[in-house]
Design an enzyme around this catalytic site. Structure first.
Site, mmCIF file in Angstrom:
data_model
loop_
_atom_site.group_PDB
_atom_site.id
_atom_site.type_symbol
_atom_site.label_atom_id
_atom_site.label_comp_id
_atom_site.label_asym_id
_atom_site.label_seq_id
_atom_site.Cartn_x
_atom_site.Cartn_y
_atom_site.Cartn_z
ATOM 1 N N ALA A 1 1.084 -1.315 -0.097
ATOM 2 C CA ALA A 1 -0.248 -0.317 -0.140
ATOM 3 C C ALA A 1 0.998 1.631 0.010
ATOM 4 O O ALA A 1 1.970 1.236 0.494
ATOM 5 C CB ALA A 1 -1.165 0.101 0.685
ATOM 6 N N TYR B 1 6.302 11.039 -7.112
ATOM 7 C CA TYR B 1 5.913 9.350 -6.859
ATOM 8 C C TYR B 1 7.499 9.359 -6.131
ATOM 9 O O TYR B 1 8.047 8.222 -5.795
ATOM 10 C CB TYR B 1 5.601 9.158 -7.840
ATOM 11 C CG TYR B 1 5.554 7.770 -8.033
ATOM 12 C CD1 TYR B 1 5.134 6.719 -7.035
ATOM 13 C CD2 TYR B 1 6.348 6.858 -8.646
ATOM 14 C CE1 TYR B 1 4.665 5.469 -7.107
ATOM 15 C CE2 TYR B 1 6.720 5.444 -8.412
ATOM 16 C CZ TYR B 1 5.517 4.830 -7.585
ATOM 17 O OH TYR B 1 6.182 3.563 -7.671
ATOM 18 N N LYS C 1 9.113 7.217 -2.446
ATOM 19 C CA LYS C 1 8.971 6.040 -2.640
ATOM 20 C C LYS C 1 10.716 5.606 -2.224
ATOM 21 O O LYS C 1 10.922 4.664 -1.296
ATOM 22 C CB LYS C 1 9.153 4.875 -4.048
ATOM 23 C CG LYS C 1 7.991 4.635 -5.018
ATOM 24 C CD LYS C 1 6.912 4.147 -4.072
ATOM 25 C CE LYS C 1 7.040 2.377 -4.093
ATOM 26 N NZ LYS C 1 5.672 1.627 -3.093
#
Length: 238
Positions: free
Chosen positions: A85, A167, A171
């Site tokens: 998730a 993004y 990460k």
């Protein structure tokens, strides 16, 4: 650490594109699964999606993955965890609140819960991304490890950074923070990260709109290769 070859797995993000495939692959290999999802409708869809797995797939509601203690209860009854998730959104008002914080705190939160309450947990697999390392280059005689160009760009531009940069930064920060936490706390369970690139393949998750697309065998093989990598990360002794 002894490899996990059976038992119950917690799979976060189980209703997503990648998560649904992980759920399927895990049950196909003999595990039972509890999937963490945000809504009841997502959980019901997942259970109904695999009627042949009756009794092997259940779900738990975790509407806010970055909330402290979100996973405290569910980790008490599992043997392993796959954390998949993480926000994959490219339109936001506040990237820090909507993308980075859930990615980082979601990952750290599940480590903290497992450390406190996961007495049976033997291994945690974090689904990271090649976006966390970017394109390694040599600097001062050493190869870079992390995607510092995107994290630096985000720190400089903030809300004006590109969606892909946000993004990639999420990460990178999430994996960096996780490894730092493991190094500091030295938990009893193994910690493994897997860094897939772009993933193509047929969808088995709940989708709102289906656009015509080609589903050729190469796409299926790419998705299955990723699934095999996740299986190896769960089962390999080291």
């Amino acid at each position: 650490m002894v490899a996990i070859t059976s038992g119950k797995l917690l799979i976060t993000g189980g209703s997503g594109y990648i998560g649904a495939w992980i759920v399927k692959g895990a049950v196909d290999r003999g595990y039972s699964v509890v999937a963490a999802v945000r809504t009841d409708s997502q959980g019901q869809f997942l259970v109904n999606r695999f009627p042949e797995y009756h009794g092997k797939v259940s779900y738990v509601l975790i509407p806010v993955i970055e909330k402290d203690g979100a996973y405290d209860e569910v980790v008490k009854d599992v043997d392993g965890i796959i954390h998949a998730a993480s926000p994959v959104i490219f339109k936001w008002d506040d990237p820090e609140a909507e993308v980075l914080r859930p990615a980082i705190r979601g990952a750290l939160g599940i480590l903290e819960s497992a450390h406190k309450y996961g007495k049976n947990v033997k291994r945690i697999v974090l689904t990271s991304s090649t976006a966390a390392i970017g394109m390694p280059v040599e600097r001062d005689g050493k190869m870079t490890v992390w995607n510092t160009p995107d994290t630096t760009q985000f720190e400089t531009l903030g809300k004006n950074a590109s969606p892909l940069t946000v993004y990639s930064a999420s990460k990178t920060y999430a994996e960096q923070s996780s490894w730092a936490w493991v190094k500091e706390h030295k938990p009893s369970w193994d910690f493994v990260t897997i860094l897939p690139p772009m993933i193509w393949g047929p969808y088995i998750d709940q989708v709102r709109e289906v656009k015509p697309r080609s589903k050729n065998k190469s796409w299926v093989l790419i998705a299955r290769s990723y699934l095999h990598a996740h299986s190896s990360a769960r089962q390999a002794p080291q």
